[in-house]
Design an enzyme around this catalytic site. Structure first.
Site, PDB file in Angstrom:
ATOM      1  N   SER A 203       0.965  -1.252  -0.162  1.00  0.00           N
ATOM      2  CA  SER A 203      -0.041  -0.049  -0.005  1.00  0.00           C
ATOM      3  C   SER A 203       0.710   1.139  -0.128  1.00  0.00           C
ATOM      4  O   SER A 203       1.585   1.235  -1.026  1.00  0.00           O
ATOM      5  CB  SER A 203      -1.019  -0.205   1.372  1.00  0.00           C
ATOM      6  OG  SER A 203      -2.146   1.093   0.953  1.00  0.00           O
ATOM      7  N   ASP A 418      -9.225  -4.023  -5.956  1.00  0.00           N
ATOM      8  CA  ASP A 418      -8.778  -3.359  -4.672  1.00  0.00           C
ATOM      9  C   ASP A 418      -9.446  -2.044  -4.596  1.00  0.00           C
ATOM     10  O   ASP A 418      -9.255  -1.139  -5.552  1.00  0.00           O
ATOM     11  CB  ASP A 418      -7.139  -3.272  -4.584  1.00  0.00           C
ATOM     12  CG  ASP A 418      -6.544  -2.735  -3.329  1.00  0.00           C
ATOM     13  OD1 ASP A 418      -7.440  -2.193  -2.723  1.00  0.00           O
ATOM     14  OD2 ASP A 418      -5.432  -3.022  -3.207  1.00  0.00           O
ATOM     15  N   HIS A 447      -6.978  -6.030  -0.471  1.00  0.00           N
ATOM     16  CA  HIS A 447      -5.848  -5.129  -0.664  1.00  0.00           C
ATOM     17  C   HIS A 447      -4.826  -5.811   0.365  1.00  0.00           C
ATOM     18  O   HIS A 447      -4.773  -6.148   1.524  1.00  0.00           O
ATOM     19  CB  HIS A 447      -6.286  -3.879   0.279  1.00  0.00           C
ATOM     20  CG  HIS A 447      -5.317  -2.635   0.555  1.00  0.00           C
ATOM     21  ND1 HIS A 447      -5.024  -2.121  -0.868  1.00  0.00           N
ATOM     22  CD2 HIS A 447      -4.711  -2.137   1.457  1.00  0.00           C
ATOM     23  CE1 HIS A 447      -3.960  -1.080  -0.270  1.00  0.00           C
ATOM     24  NE2 HIS A 447      -3.701  -1.265   0.920  1.00  0.00           N
TER      25      HIS A 447
END
Length: 497
Positions: A203, A418, A447
């Site tokens: 991320s 996602d 995710h």
């Protein structure tokens, strides 16, 4: 990721080259070893290093950056160097998590790498920023900025948070950019005596990895970036991508829940489930459950559960209980805020505010909330709501331009569905890193995938990190949704959640 209301064959290096310190840096300090955070598993060693407050003035004031290490278990021939791990955020702590992470890693990876945790400046065991206190941060129900009658209260709370950031760490705020953090990471590399380092970034960690690679391409050995930030939308534009992504995932959740209507009784079609969610939100906004769980709390709750379909049952169940008259499960989700949560939110807000300019006009947020509410409902408005950056513009420099020049091969992992780092943005990260290969995950919209979803992703990721086996072309994996997952695997990627 930012405000959800708010990742070729690499030439083998010898162990001697991987651990050679290279030319000493004038601003490099030795690691000061000390205690690890409470709850750290056995086998992790923790400490801090010094870093310049302002990297443009290395002889100026210093801050501390927390680091930790879990040693590789293999032989000298198997050793591949140091692997720095970032779990996202910005603001996920890593120091104190490496030993737990090691317990879920493939044996070949454990034997090959020293696992290195480091806490971003402002976070965890580093010099900290604390923009508020747990009691204030956890106060509920929160005012809904999309409602005219509550907007003033929301803005007052936001301004108070920003003022608290300035009181807590005013000198640090302009130096909380991802560029600064990447330069800290290079000091971490030097402190561990490594000429190059490898990066595993999830991320926000994908953006940090890309920025590090832009600044120090010749110091990257291998880099696996999972759930990819759009490097062209840092950070305000990311919210528009997320609003669409979370709305799409809410529809996926609704279809999944409707297929289990005999279990949850929220509707027997996706449309019916969404209508039930909207009705429940209206009820909660008007009469918060237990006086603490209102409409904004439902927005936050839903967004958090949409990050992975592994959480869908734990959202549908409490909503079904509430719909049948029992709010206990929703109320129980409103636990008192902790200092760690305050520190996480403080870093998330201040890093995104420092990284790139954001609107400083309340009317821009008011307009965008209206636009995204019309397109994507209450969740869209929640994502567009004003955060601390409205009052906390600490750095007006543009974000780092990513072109991947000089980088070795990079492995990117991304799910098509996602919501937090949508696929369109991942394609732009892929385009910005010409040496990268993209592993696209179909079959779920989660995710975070490497070490979580299964062998198709894990085997390729491990082969790349250990052997340098980057796919010759972009590839795909199909990993079906896991709604009853192995909890040991789920804990690997997001130990901070």
């Amino acid at each position: 990721m930012t405000r959800p209301v708010r990742v070729l064959l690499a030439g083998a290096l010898t162990a001697a080259v991987l651990t050679a310190a290279g030319p000493a840096r004038a601003d490099t300090e030795p690691i000061v070893w000390g205690d690890c955070p409470p709850g750290t598993a056995t086998g992790e060693r923790c400490g801090t290093i010094g870093a310049p407050l302002d990297h443009a003035r290395p002889a100026g004031p210093r801050i501390r950056v927390g680091v930790s290490k879990v040693a590789a278990t293999g032989t000298k021939a198997e050793y591949r160097g140091i692997l720095a791990v970032n779990f996202g955020g910005p603001g996920a702590a890593a120091v104190g998590s490496m030993a737990a992470l090691a317990g879920g890693l493939p044996e070949r990876l454990r034997r090959a790498y020293d696992l290195i945790g480091f806490d971003l400046r402002g976070r965890g065991t580093s010099t900290r920023v604390e923009c508020t206190d747990p009691e204030t941060f956890g106060r509920a129900p929160r005012p809904d900025p999309a409602m005219p009658g509550s907007r003033a209260a929301h803005l007052a709370a936001t301004r108070a948070f920003a003022d608290g950031c300035r009181r807590s760490a005013g000198e640090l705020l302009p130096h909380l950019t991802t560029r600064d953090i990447a330069r800290d990471l290079d000091l971490v590399r030097a402190a561990f005596g490594a000429e190059r380092l490898s990066i595993l970034g999830y991320s926000y960690g994908s953006y940090l990895g890309a920025v590090y690679g832009q600044l120090f391409p010749n110091r990257v050995y291998r880099m696996l970036l999972d759930s990819l930030v759009d490097p062209t939308e840092v950070w305000y534009g990311t919210g528009f991508l997320q609003a669409r992504g979370f709305d799409a995932r809410r529809h996926d959740w609704a279809a999944w829940t409707a297929a289990r209507a005999d279990r949850f009784h929220l509707g027997d079609t996706g449309t019916a489930v969404l209508a039930t969610w909207d009705r429940l939100r209206g009820e909660l906004a008007a009469h918060p459950a237990g006086g603490v769980f209102g409409g904004v709390e439902l927005d936050q709750y839903t967004l958090g559960k949409l990050y992975t379909d592994r959480d869908w049952a734990s959202m549908s169940g409490p909503l079904a209980d509430y719909a049948s008259g029992d709010p206990a499960a929703l109320i129980a989700g409103r636990k008192p805020a902790t200092p760690d949560e305050v520190n996480f939110e403080s870093v998330m807000q201040t890093v995104t505010c420092a990284d790139a300019p954001a609107p400083a006009d309340e009317s821009v947020f008011e307009r965008d909330m209206a636009v995204l509410r019309a397109r994507h409902g209450a969740l869209g408005a929640a994502i567009a709501s004003p955060g601390a950056c409205l009052y906390l513009q600490s750095n007006t420099a543009p974000p780092t331009r990513i072109d991947g020049a000089g980088l070795p091969g990079v492995l990117l992992v991304q799910s098509v569905g996602d919501p937090a780092t949508p696929y369109d943005g991942a394609l732009r990260m892929h385009a910005a890193l010409p040496s990268s290969r993209l592993l696209t995950v179909r079959g779920n919209g989660n995710h975070g995938h490497y070490l979580v979803d299964g062998p198709c992703v894990d085997d390729r990721g491990t082969a790349y990190l250990v052997d340098g086996a980057l796919p010759a072309t972009d590839v795909e994996c199909t990993e079906p949704a896991q709604t009853d997952p192995d909890p040991r695997r789920s804990a690997v990627v997001h130990p901070h959640r």
